[in-house]
Design an enzyme around this catalytic site. Structure first.
Site, mmCIF file in Angstrom:
data_model
loop_
_atom_site.group_PDB
_atom_site.id
_atom_site.type_symbol
_atom_site.label_atom_id
_atom_site.label_comp_id
_atom_site.label_asym_id
_atom_site.label_seq_id
_atom_site.Cartn_x
_atom_site.Cartn_y
_atom_site.Cartn_z
ATOM 1 N N ASP A 84 15.929 9.012 6.904
ATOM 2 C CA ASP A 84 15.914 8.692 8.341
ATOM 3 C C ASP A 84 16.379 7.250 8.523
ATOM 4 O O ASP A 84 15.604 6.385 8.910
ATOM 5 C CB ASP A 84 14.484 8.891 8.873
ATOM 6 C CG ASP A 84 14.381 8.703 10.375
ATOM 7 O OD1 ASP A 84 15.419 8.524 11.044
ATOM 8 O OD2 ASP A 84 13.252 8.723 10.890
ATOM 9 N N CYS B 194 19.893 8.791 14.005
ATOM 10 C CA CYS B 194 19.893 8.342 15.409
ATOM 11 C C CYS B 194 21.289 7.902 15.841
ATOM 12 O O CYS B 194 21.451 7.319 16.907
ATOM 13 C CB CYS B 194 18.867 7.245 15.636
ATOM 14 S SG CYS B 194 19.008 5.887 14.505
ATOM 15 N N CYS C 251 20.311 2.791 31.113
ATOM 16 C CA CYS C 251 20.553 4.228 31.322
ATOM 17 C C CYS C 251 22.030 4.472 31.606
ATOM 18 O O CYS C 251 22.542 4.006 32.618
ATOM 19 C CB CYS C 251 19.750 4.729 32.519
ATOM 20 S SG CYS C 251 17.995 4.773 32.213
HETATM 21 N N1 SAH Z 1 11.146 7.557 9.357
HETATM 22 C C1 SAH Z 1 10.530 6.556 10.200
HETATM 23 C C2 SAH Z 1 11.400 5.328 10.468
HETATM 24 C C3 SAH Z 1 12.840 5.540 10.844
HETATM 25 S S1 SAH Z 1 13.674 4.130 11.478
HETATM 26 C C4 SAH Z 1 10.055 7.176 11.480
HETATM 27 O O1 SAH Z 1 10.415 8.302 11.823
HETATM 28 O O2 SAH Z 1 9.269 6.548 12.197
HETATM 29 C C5 SAH Z 1 14.523 3.501 10.125
HETATM 30 C C6 SAH Z 1 13.690 2.664 9.191
HETATM 31 O O3 SAH Z 1 14.550 2.245 8.132
HETATM 32 C C7 SAH Z 1 13.116 1.381 9.789
HETATM 33 O O4 SAH Z 1 11.717 1.368 9.560
HETATM 34 C C8 SAH Z 1 13.800 0.251 9.003
HETATM 35 O O5 SAH Z 1 12.949 -0.844 8.759
HETATM 36 C C9 SAH Z 1 14.155 0.949 7.713
HETATM 37 N N2 SAH Z 1 15.277 0.392 6.944
HETATM 38 C C10 SAH Z 1 16.409 -0.191 7.418
HETATM 39 N N3 SAH Z 1 17.236 -0.481 6.408
HETATM 40 C C11 SAH Z 1 16.638 -0.055 5.263
HETATM 41 C C12 SAH Z 1 17.016 -0.079 3.898
HETATM 42 N N4 SAH Z 1 18.173 -0.583 3.508
HETATM 43 N N5 SAH Z 1 16.164 0.453 2.987
HETATM 44 C C13 SAH Z 1 14.976 0.992 3.389
HETATM 45 N N6 SAH Z 1 14.569 1.024 4.669
HETATM 46 C C14 SAH Z 1 15.382 0.512 5.599
#
Ligand code: SAH
Length: 384
Positions: free
Chosen positions: A315, A342, A15
């Site tokens: 995302d 994020c 935190c």
């Molecule tokens: N949209 C989802 C996950 C977001 S987190 C939700 O809201 O729950 C980001 C995701 O991107 C993770 O699951 C990770 O495994 C994936 N990721 C990371 N690098 C990636 C890439 N190069 N291509 C596709 N997915 C990827």
């Protein structure tokens, strides 16, 4: 400035903002997003909306990972790493996590003491128990315990399972094998010990199966608001081809599916894709297709094959997206892109690219998924 609620807040690296009252935390986060958009993205007068905060900003996490180690007297301890170090600040009752974490940690430490099971030592590479990953379904109250070990089995596993199984809601106990000398917490292999290998939880009306290795949003209360905002920004009318890139276990695409003609979802992690396919089936959703691939590689293929996209949800992880992906988005030419981020630094970088190539950033709103920490999630609507 307020008194931190957690006695360990100063030493613990988790935190960073407990010393601010909640309103000040939200102001800090708004400023952080704006400053990044200005400094890295070059957006001088892009006003973002007020941060969507929590009513009760404590005990919001459905997932926790605790390392095990020893203190100077040789006692087994667990807690969190001090900021920028790997020394453990003992704490079994983190105020961001659920209360049941403490009971689970007590059981694991008693088991280790009684069975002379050593915690892993990062410097020597010896010892067995590295971390525990705990997940809690806020809606279903199902609990998952996954012990990350430097080996392939634990002695007297039955004793540990017997104790843990007494905890109300216990659903899944597994081992995760990680024999590498690395600071990456999880290895690739899951070994079942007791109960199921997954737990189930809901976001809104949709039911999700969650494996130990899959990404699942850690703050379920705010996730609902995050996805609602993303959906509002998408303004779907039921006729669109929607893409959900970096889809994890399929959450955003599944929620959007009844407002779209079809959804194409892409994710790199094979476990998450497996969960996503099960999730679509269990919810009777038929218009979503899942692909396991790198999002950038996939988008480039689709752009080359002349596919079309009306609305894109993206995302990505903290590292953000890449030029292969972004340039393919530009070629595919969707009407709207909803970017869920994020990390405002990589968001600003990626927005700069998209706004130089035919899109304008219409509106953005930060969502406080991680109260008491410096982290902030942001949803941005881009339009042609
Ligand atoms: N949209 C989802 C996950 C977001 S987190 C939700 O809201 O729950 C980001 C995701 O991107 C993770 O699951 C990770 O495994 C994936 N990721 C990371 N690098 C990636 C890439 N190069 N291509 C596709 N997915 C990827």
């Amino acid at each position: 400035r307020v008194e931190a609620k957690c006695p360990q807040a100063r030493a613990c690296g988790g935190c960073q903002l407990q010393f601010m009252n909640y309103e000040a935390q939200l102001a800090f986060k708004k400023n952080k997003v704006e400053a990044n958009l200005r400094r890295i993205g070059g957006f001088d007068n892009f006003t973002i909306e007020k941060v969507i905060g929590m009513e009760d900003p404590w005990r919001y996490r459905n997932k926790a990972q605790f390392p095990f180690g020893k203190d100077k007297e040789g006692n087994i301890v667990t807690g969190f790493y001090a900021g920028r170090t790997h020394s453990i600040i003992p704490n079994r009752n983190c105020l961001l996590g659920v209360e049941v974490n403490e009971m689970i940690l007590n059981e694991i430490i008693s088991y280790m003491e009684e069975n002379k099971v050593e915690p892993y030592d990062e410097t020597t590479g010896k010892g067995l128990i590295r971390h525990v990953l705990i997940r809690y379904g806020f809606t279903t109250k199902e609990i998952m315990v996954c012990l990350i070990i430097n080996g392939t089995s634990i002695p007297n596993a039955e004793a540990l399972c017997r104790q843990l199984a007494k905890i109300s809601g216990m659903t899944s106990i597994t081992l995760n094998v990680n024999k590498k000398q690395t600071n990456v917490i999880l290895g690739d292999e899951i070994l079942p010990l007791w109960g199921k290998e997954t737990i189930t939880d809901y976001i809104g009306d949709i039911k999700y199966q969650i494996s130990p290795l899959s990404f699942y949003q850690v703050n379920p209360v705010q996730t609902v608001k995050l996805y609602q905002t993303a959906l509002e920004y998408a303004r779907l009318d039921g006729n669109e081809t929607v893409w959900d890139l970096y889809c994890g276990i399929g959450t955003i695409g599944l929620i959007a599916s009844d407002k779209a003609k079809e959804v194409i979802s892409v994710e790199l992690n094979p476990d998450a894709v497996k969960d996503a396919i099960v999730n679509a089936k269990r919810n009777g959703i038929k218009n979503v297709r899942f692909y396991q691939n790198d999002a950038g590689v996939f988008m480039r293929q689709m752009a080359d094959e002349g596919e079309s996209a009306d609305v894109v949800f993206m995302d990505p992880p903290r590292s953000g997206s890449d030029e292969k992906f972004l340039s393919s988005v530009v070629t595919l030419n969707p009407k709207r892109v909803v970017y869920v981020s994020c990390d405002p630094t990589t968001l600003a970088r990626d927005l700069k690219y998209l706004t130089k190539h035919g899109y304008s950033a219409v509106t953005a709103v930060p969502v406080d998924m991680f109260p008491a920490t410096e982290h902030v999630e942001t949803v941005v609507l881009l339009s042609q």
